[in-house]
Design a protein around this motif. Structure first.
Motif, PDB file in Angstrom:
ATOM      1  N   GLN A  59     -20.372  -5.372   9.090  1.00 20.10           N
ATOM      2  CA  GLN A  59     -19.167  -4.825   9.797  1.00 20.10           C
ATOM      3  C   GLN A  59     -17.848  -3.673   8.782  1.00 20.10           C
ATOM      4  OE1 GLN A  59     -19.308  -5.500  13.256  1.00 20.10           O
ATOM      5  NE2 GLN A  59     -20.877  -6.423  11.932  1.00 20.10           N
ATOM      6  N   THR A  62     -20.789  -0.377   8.203  1.00 24.67           N
ATOM      7  CA  THR A  62     -20.889   0.188   8.896  1.00 24.67           C
ATOM      8  C   THR A  62     -19.749   0.670   9.950  1.00 24.67           C
ATOM      9  OG1 THR A  62     -21.383  -1.922  10.789  1.00 24.67           O
ATOM     10  CG2 THR A  62     -23.388  -0.499   8.937  1.00 24.67           C
ATOM     11  N   HIS A  63     -18.792   0.947   9.453  1.00 25.65           N
ATOM     12  CA  HIS A  63     -16.823   1.386  10.547  1.00 25.65           C
ATOM     13  C   HIS A  63     -17.437   0.499  11.680  1.00 25.65           C
ATOM     14  CE1 HIS A  63     -16.151   3.951   7.180  1.00 25.65           C
ATOM     15  NE2 HIS A  63     -17.540   4.683   6.649  1.00 25.65           N
ATOM     16  N   SER A  64     -17.868  -0.621  11.798  1.00 28.36           N
ATOM     17  CA  SER A  64     -17.460  -1.828  12.961  1.00 28.36           C
ATOM     18  C   SER A  64     -16.225  -1.456  13.628  1.00 28.36           C
ATOM     19  CB  SER A  64     -18.392  -2.546  13.004  1.00 28.36           C
ATOM     20  OG  SER A  64     -18.339  -3.703  14.188  1.00 28.36           O
ATOM     21  N   PRO A  65     -16.268  -1.402  15.191  1.00 30.28           N
ATOM     22  CA  PRO A  65     -15.036  -1.749  15.803  1.00 30.28           C
ATOM     23  C   PRO A  65     -14.502  -3.394  14.951  1.00 30.28           C
ATOM     24  CG  PRO A  65     -16.496  -0.778  16.895  1.00 30.28           C
ATOM     25  CD  PRO A  65     -17.364  -1.151  16.374  1.00 30.28           C
ATOM     26  N   HIS A  66     -15.013  -3.696  14.720  1.00 26.21           N
ATOM     27  CA  HIS A  66     -14.542  -4.777  14.441  1.00 26.21           C
ATOM     28  C   HIS A  66     -13.934  -5.085  12.586  1.00 26.21           C
ATOM     29  CE1 HIS A  66     -15.919  -7.031  17.877  1.00 26.21           C
ATOM     30  NE2 HIS A  66     -17.071  -6.096  17.539  1.00 26.21           N
ATOM     31  N   GLN A  67     -14.295  -4.056  12.195  1.00 25.24           N
ATOM     32  CA  GLN A  67     -13.634  -3.776  10.051  1.00 25.24           C
ATOM     33  C   GLN A  67     -12.394  -4.173   9.979  1.00 25.24           C
ATOM     34  OE1 GLN A  67     -13.830   0.004   8.843  1.00 25.24           O
ATOM     35  NE2 GLN A  67     -13.651   1.085  10.750  1.00 25.24           N
ATOM     36  N   CYS A  70     -11.953  -7.666  10.061  1.00 23.33           N
ATOM     37  CA  CYS A  70     -13.436  -7.745   8.656  1.00 23.33           C
ATOM     38  C   CYS A  70     -11.926  -8.404   7.491  1.00 23.33           C
ATOM     39  CB  CYS A  70     -14.632  -6.710   9.651  1.00 23.33           C
ATOM     40  SG  CYS A  70     -15.031  -8.048   9.877  1.00 23.33           S
ATOM     41  N   SER A 125     -13.267   3.157  14.345  1.00 23.04           N
ATOM     42  CA  SER A 125     -14.822   3.405  14.356  1.00 23.04           C
ATOM     43  C   SER A 125     -15.345   5.172  13.657  1.00 23.04           C
ATOM     44  CB  SER A 125     -15.295   3.012  15.916  1.00 23.04           C
ATOM     45  OG  SER A 125     -14.389   3.683  16.405  1.00 23.04           O
ATOM     46  N   GLN A 127     -17.691   6.602  12.347  1.00 20.03           N
ATOM     47  CA  GLN A 127     -19.325   6.789  12.617  1.00 20.03           C
ATOM     48  C   GLN A 127     -19.702   8.420  11.374  1.00 20.03           C
ATOM     49  OE1 GLN A 127     -21.199   4.457  13.180  1.00 20.03           O
ATOM     50  NE2 GLN A 127     -19.477   3.548  14.527  1.00 20.03           N
TER      51      GLN A 127
END
Length: 128
Positions: A59, A62-67, A70, A125, A127
């Protein structure tokens, strides 16, 4: 792609924490927790923890919105690890007192605090 500071801190902290788990096996940490089943249960309990750390890194990478969550998870896991072992030290347990064991715990404390202080902003996020 070069990792950013939060990604680098996550990678370093997770590496130190996973190496601590190798050290924990050396010290038979399951005895400190009075786990029935010894090393077998210890291995079973480590499977989901390690899976969560790796999933969290995915996460973050990939620079997920959940990072952000995490990062909080890993930093919290590191601080919990240090707190638990501080309790073991205060209770007089001799385990984890070799130089490398102490270095891993000190690095976990420093990296977890640094990771917490450099959390990506909420809803970040990026990207790239």
């Amino acid at each position: 792609m070069k990792p950013d500071l939060p990604q680098s801190l996550f990678l370093l902290n997770s590496t130190v924490l996973l190496t601590h788990q190798i050290d924990a096996a050396y010290w038979n940490e399951w005895n400190l927790f009075h786990l029935p089943g010894g090393n077998q249960l210890n291995l079973i309990l480590n499977l989901p923890i390690i899976a969560l750390v790796l999933l969290a890194f995915l996460q973050v990478a990939t620079h997920s919105p959940h990072q952000r969550l995490c990062h909080q998870f890993l930093a919290g896991l590191g601080l919990l690890t240090v707190a638990i072992h501080s309790g073991f030290f205060l209770a007089g347990h001799p385990e984890f007192q070799q130089p490398m064991s102490l270095l891993l715990l000190a690095a976990t404390l420093i990296l977890s605090l640094t990771q917490w202080m450099t959390l990506p902003p909420a809803n970040h996020s990026n990207q790239t």
